[in-house]
Design an enzyme around this catalytic site. Structure first.
Site, PDB file in Angstrom:
ATOM      1  N   GLY A 152     -15.099   3.936  -0.500  1.00  0.00           N
ATOM      2  CA  GLY A 152     -14.326   2.887  -1.155  1.00  0.00           C
ATOM      3  C   GLY A 152     -14.102   1.640  -0.313  1.00  0.00           C
ATOM      4  CB  THR A 210      -0.739  19.128 -11.408  1.00  0.00           C
ATOM      5  OG1 THR A 210      -0.670  19.448 -10.020  1.00  0.00           O
ATOM      6  CG2 THR A 210       0.557  19.427 -12.116  1.00  0.00           C
ATOM      7  CE  LYS A 252      -1.635   0.609  -3.558  1.00  0.00           C
ATOM      8  NZ  LYS A 252      -3.027   0.847  -3.920  1.00  0.00           N
ATOM      9  CG  MET A 293     -11.381   5.168  -5.655  1.00  0.00           C
ATOM     10  SD  MET A 293     -10.260   5.354  -7.065  1.00  0.00           S
ATOM     11  CE  MET A 293      -8.878   4.393  -6.571  1.00  0.00           C
ATOM     12  CB  THR A 334      -1.044  -0.074   1.151  1.00  0.00           C
ATOM     13  OG1 THR A 334      -1.909   1.039   1.042  1.00  0.00           O
ATOM     14  CG2 THR A 334      -0.406  -0.082   2.531  1.00  0.00           C
ATOM     15  N   GLY A 367      -3.137  10.896  -9.943  1.00  0.00           N
ATOM     16  CA  GLY A 367      -1.978  10.270  -9.312  1.00  0.00           C
ATOM     17  C   GLY A 367      -2.036   8.754  -9.442  1.00  0.00           C
ATOM     18  N   GLY A 368      -1.351   8.095  -8.520  1.00  0.00           N
ATOM     19  CA  GLY A 368      -1.244   6.637  -8.552  1.00  0.00           C
ATOM     20  C   GLY A 368      -2.600   5.945  -8.473  1.00  0.00           C
ATOM     21  CG  ASN A 391      -2.955  -4.314  -5.324  1.00  0.00           C
ATOM     22  OD1 ASN A 391      -2.648  -5.233  -6.080  1.00  0.00           O
ATOM     23  ND2 ASN A 391      -4.193  -4.112  -4.933  1.00  0.00           N
ATOM     24  CE1 TYR A 425      -9.957   2.212   3.407  1.00  0.00           C
ATOM     25  CE2 TYR A 425     -10.838   2.334   5.641  1.00  0.00           C
ATOM     26  CZ  TYR A 425      -9.833   1.972   4.771  1.00  0.00           C
ATOM     27  OH  TYR A 425      -8.700   1.386   5.256  1.00  0.00           O
TER      28      TYR A 425
HETATM   29  P1  ATR Z   1      -2.218   8.592  -4.968  1.00  0.00           P
HETATM   30  O1  ATR Z   1      -1.233   7.516  -5.175  1.00  0.00           O
HETATM   31  O2  ATR Z   1      -3.084   8.460  -3.740  1.00  0.00           O
HETATM   32  O3  ATR Z   1      -3.028   8.926  -6.189  1.00  0.00           O
HETATM   33  P2  ATR Z   1      -0.572  10.863  -5.527  1.00  0.00           P
HETATM   34  O4  ATR Z   1       0.055  10.153  -6.661  1.00  0.00           O
HETATM   35  O5  ATR Z   1       0.267  11.713  -4.643  1.00  0.00           O
HETATM   36  O6  ATR Z   1      -1.318   9.880  -4.578  1.00  0.00           O
HETATM   37  O7  ATR Z   1      -1.775  11.750  -6.114  1.00  0.00           O
HETATM   38  C1  ATR Z   1      -2.589  12.497  -5.296  1.00  0.00           C
HETATM   39  C2  ATR Z   1      -3.687  13.095  -6.172  1.00  0.00           C
HETATM   40  O8  ATR Z   1      -4.582  13.822  -5.354  1.00  0.00           O
HETATM   41  C3  ATR Z   1      -3.175  14.052  -7.220  1.00  0.00           C
HETATM   42  O9  ATR Z   1      -4.010  13.987  -8.344  1.00  0.00           O
HETATM   43  C4  ATR Z   1      -3.330  15.398  -6.493  1.00  0.00           C
HETATM   44  O10 ATR Z   1      -3.448  16.505  -7.369  1.00  0.00           O
HETATM   45  P3  ATR Z   1      -2.118  17.217  -7.929  1.00  0.00           P
HETATM   46  O11 ATR Z   1      -1.497  16.263  -8.894  1.00  0.00           O
HETATM   47  O12 ATR Z   1      -2.609  18.454  -8.596  1.00  0.00           O
HETATM   48  O13 ATR Z   1      -1.254  17.484  -6.727  1.00  0.00           O
HETATM   49  C5  ATR Z   1      -4.645  15.180  -5.806  1.00  0.00           C
HETATM   50  N1  ATR Z   1      -4.872  16.041  -4.656  1.00  0.00           N
HETATM   51  C6  ATR Z   1      -4.256  15.988  -3.462  1.00  0.00           C
HETATM   52  N2  ATR Z   1      -4.757  16.941  -2.643  1.00  0.00           N
HETATM   53  C7  ATR Z   1      -5.718  17.589  -3.345  1.00  0.00           C
HETATM   54  C8  ATR Z   1      -6.615  18.667  -3.054  1.00  0.00           C
HETATM   55  N3  ATR Z   1      -6.616  19.265  -1.879  1.00  0.00           N
HETATM   56  N4  ATR Z   1      -7.472  19.063  -4.016  1.00  0.00           N
HETATM   57  C9  ATR Z   1      -7.471  18.473  -5.223  1.00  0.00           C
HETATM   58  N5  ATR Z   1      -6.657  17.443  -5.557  1.00  0.00           N
HETATM   59  C10 ATR Z   1      -5.795  17.020  -4.638  1.00  0.00           C
END
Ligand code: ATR
Length: 276
Positions: free
Chosen positions: A241, A154, A67, A218, A63, A130-131, A88, A220
């Site tokens: 989730g 982003t 991953k 996703m 986790t 993200g991931g 995973n 919980y």
């Molecule tokens: P994970 O593996 O859980 O997807 P990650 O790769 O760090 O973790 O990705 C986190 C995601 O949550 C990203 O899409 C991030 O947006 P950015 O790429 O713009 O940073 C998004 N995210 C995190 N906090 C957020 C917030 N407060 N509002 C909107 N999106 C958020």
């Protein structure tokens, strides 16, 4: 005969429900096994996995935040893990380390079977790039939704995902990368794959786009902030989730033990714990 050992490895891992879930699967399918939790230091994933294997461990769930490291660690990958670029589930067999990704299957099983949603032909909006999004995109697109819009703060990250997947799904599904402010149509299914529930943050989406939609978080428990937000803002329904967690675990259990456990009882028990 020593008992077959499994564990979840993560950082943090203290609150992981995986031991509880797998122990219930083992009891239900009459399999004898141990399933524990291993907290690896952020820079110590490989050492921890090597040690677990050296001690004769049979498999690991992986986790956050490991991953992608697990994906690089394995000797062989299944198709879903290859495209997700994340693993995973690790299975140690005959000296080899095999890597799988059951997150997408878990999401689909929960959405389609437990929550009776039809993804084929639907307009899907995914929050986050993200991931978590990468892990489920392949299985979701295989269901042939009419469109999948990935919205992210982003935008370049969403655009990278769209570019990577467009090749395989061109003509079958409209794939878009968007900024939150540029979302311009209502979705049938909205999936939160961001980590925003983890901190005390607000959802940056205009609620008009979730009116009447089926919303899936996703996250919980206390992290399912998007679910609560969506329930108060006109979603047709909003769920967390927890079911995905149980379903991805069932698919991992099947990989290790060759038997697919029933998930409804386990889900019902967790539901009592988390959904009062
Ligand atoms: P994970 O593996 O859980 O997807 P990650 O790769 O760090 O973790 O990705 C986190 C995601 O949550 C990203 O899409 C991030 O947006 P950015 O790429 O713009 O940073 C998004 N995210 C995190 N906090 C957020 C917030 N407060 N509002 C909107 N999106 C958020």
């Amino acid at each position: 005969m020593p008992i077959d050992q499994y564990a979840v490895v993560g950082h943090p891992v203290a609150h992981s429900l995986s031991p509880q879930i797998h122990q219930q699967f083992a009891a239900q399918t009459k399999q004898t096994l141990d399933y524990g939790k291993i907290e690896a230091p952020v820079d110590g994933f490989v050492a921890v996995v090597d040690q677990f294997r050296a001690d004769g461990g049979c498999g690991l769930n992986v986790t956050v935040p490991f991953k992608a490291q697990a994906w690089r660690y394995v000797d062989r990958l299944d198709e879903l893990a290859t495209s997700a670029q994340a693993v995973n589930t690790l299975s140690f067999r005959d000296g080899d380390c095999l890597g799988f990704n059951t997150d997408g299957l878990g999401l689909l099983a929960d959405l389609k079977v437990r929550h009776q949603q039809t993804i084929g032909g639907s307009k899907v909006l995914i929050l986050g790039a993200g991931g978590a999004t990468q892990g489920v995109l392949g299985p979701l697109l295989s269901e042939q939704p009419a469109s999948v819009s990935i919205v992210n703060r982003t935008v370049s990250k969403a655009a990278d995902l769209v570019a990577a997947w467009r090749r395989n799904f061109a003509g079958k599904c409209v794939l878009k990368a968007l900024a939150y402010a540029d979302v311009d149509e209502k979705a049938d299914i909205v999936i939160n794959a961001t980590s925003m529930g983890l901190a005390n943050q607000t959802v940056p989406l205009d609620p008009v786009w979730i009116e009447g939609a089926f919303c899936y978080d996703m996250s919980y428990g206390a992290n399912a902030k998007f679910m609560s937000w969506a329930r108060q803002r006109g979603a047709k329904a909003a769920v967390d989730g927890l079911g995905m967690l149980v379903e991805q675990a069932a698919a991992a259990f099947n990989i290790w033990r060759g038997i697919m456990p029933q998930t409804d009882d386990v889900y019902a028990r967790l539901s009592q714990q988390f959904h009062q």
